[in-house]
Scaffold this active site. Sequence first.
Site, PDB file in Angstrom:
ATOM      1  N   GLU A   1       0.345  -1.461  -0.308  1.00  0.00           N
ATOM      2  CA  GLU A   1       0.189  -0.258   0.114  1.00  0.00           C
ATOM      3  C   GLU A   1       0.621   1.376  -0.121  1.00  0.00           C
ATOM      4  O   GLU A   1       0.674   1.911   0.792  1.00  0.00           O
ATOM      5  CB  GLU A   1      -1.040  -0.011   1.466  1.00  0.00           C
ATOM      6  CG  GLU A   1      -2.252  -1.236   0.992  1.00  0.00           C
ATOM      7  CD  GLU A   1      -2.890  -1.004   2.224  1.00  0.00           C
ATOM      8  OE1 GLU A   1      -3.950  -1.749   1.495  1.00  0.00           O
ATOM      9  OE2 GLU A   1      -2.502   0.027   3.534  1.00  0.00           O
TER      10      GLU A   1
ATOM     11  N   GLU B   1      -5.400  -8.087   0.212  1.00  0.00           N
ATOM     12  CA  GLU B   1      -5.947  -8.219   2.145  1.00  0.00           C
ATOM     13  C   GLU B   1      -7.781  -7.608   1.222  1.00  0.00           C
ATOM     14  O   GLU B   1      -7.786  -7.055   0.969  1.00  0.00           O
ATOM     15  CB  GLU B   1      -5.583  -6.848   2.857  1.00  0.00           C
ATOM     16  CG  GLU B   1      -4.035  -7.008   3.417  1.00  0.00           C
ATOM     17  CD  GLU B   1      -3.668  -5.937   3.497  1.00  0.00           C
ATOM     18  OE1 GLU B   1      -4.296  -4.803   4.185  1.00  0.00           O
ATOM     19  OE2 GLU B   1      -2.162  -5.448   3.713  1.00  0.00           O
TER      20      GLU B   1
END
Length: 447
Positions: A166, A353
């Site tokens: 991320e 995720e």
Amino acid sequence: MPIIQFPKDMKWGTATAAYQVEGAAFEDGRSLSIWDTFSHTPGNVKNGDNGDVACDSYHRYPEDIDLLDQLGAKVYRFSVSWPRIYPNGTGELNPKGLNYYHKLVDRLVEKGIEPMLTLYHWDLPQSLQDQGGWANRDTVDAFSQYAETIFSEFNGKVKYWQTINEPLCAAFLSNYQGVHAPGFTDLQLAVDVSHHLVLAHGRAVKLFRDLGIEGQIGTATNTTWREPFSQKPEDMEACRREIGHNIDWFLDPIFKGEYPPYLVEWFKNKGAELHVEEGDMEIIQQPIDFIGVNYYSGNVARYKKDTGLLDIENIEIDYDQTYIEWPIYADGLYKVFHYLAERYGPIPLFITENGACCRDELVNGKVMDQNRVKYYQQHLTAVSRAIESGIPIIGYLAWSLLDNFEWAEGYGKRFGLVYVDFQTLERKKKESYYWYKKVIANGWMEI
């Protein structure tokens, strides 16, 4: 009840991150990371929480791997703590840190669980931050040394690799919004950091290829979806900016060899110039084997001048929300899959995720988290729809195996399939754990 069937070779599992679960912050030669410094600074994390102990997975990893084994997990995604390996960020190696990850990986392999190793999940050594952190191009060199060490040490044991988790959060949440470590609020800094993160990714992938490391390598990208409130051009452009800031800004350089011009111009108008040196884009544009998709939420949104960085506001349209107040918008995941496929071609996608924060309570030794089960049902339906549509999705990792240190939210927000009592560190399987175990065993679910 309808049955949703998944491919027989679907790679099921869960994910965690080092600073969120390991604890042992001051043991066996580990040095401070930026998250140690940030979390120990009053006012940064709710309730003054920090990751000093977290879930104590550093000591309890055999128990946690047993939980994975009992779940039937095929893959476990974890991250390596850079300051455990190189306490000064570079230079002298810490053998005790390496030994911990060898023990972790060996036990996973012994149980038939494939390790997915993430090199960077935000815990930059503080010693590097003291020299400018990711704003300093020297950090890219330090990351390359660290990556080469991990590649060489775990070659043959690890088949799935990820470079940086991320990067949107590591760049903009951390250096523009200031809500994550190191906690700065400077747009130019965030743009500079974002480029160096993408460059570090490219350098790592090139090293991976040059060293002939076994397995597949990718990245783990923030994704979200914004459905335009209307067909007005300004609403559609605002949503494009939000989606693109998450996806295009970090993946276009890899797949297209350039940053998206519309965002380069947008940031320039906001006072931040993109600085790219000669040869950077060639390094960044290394072929990767899969895109890691991290997805939690989406929304309907519209243009609103001077609202945040991107001049956009969300419109709440009676969506259910998770306990962290993120709208539940599973259709957004389906749209993200199509967006990625249309923009970057038929590259395999791996959901690295996806999960829900719920207000979990332990009652008579049980956690009946039906809201989380429903969330997973909705999002796995979106996964199935995309697979049926021909999109190559190779795996799904639930976030997270354990309740853990949820960054600036501290320990008050739980995402785990397993309940952790943060006083005793006792683990308790939640209802969602048993539900997910059935899905993995059967290869299908009822909805």
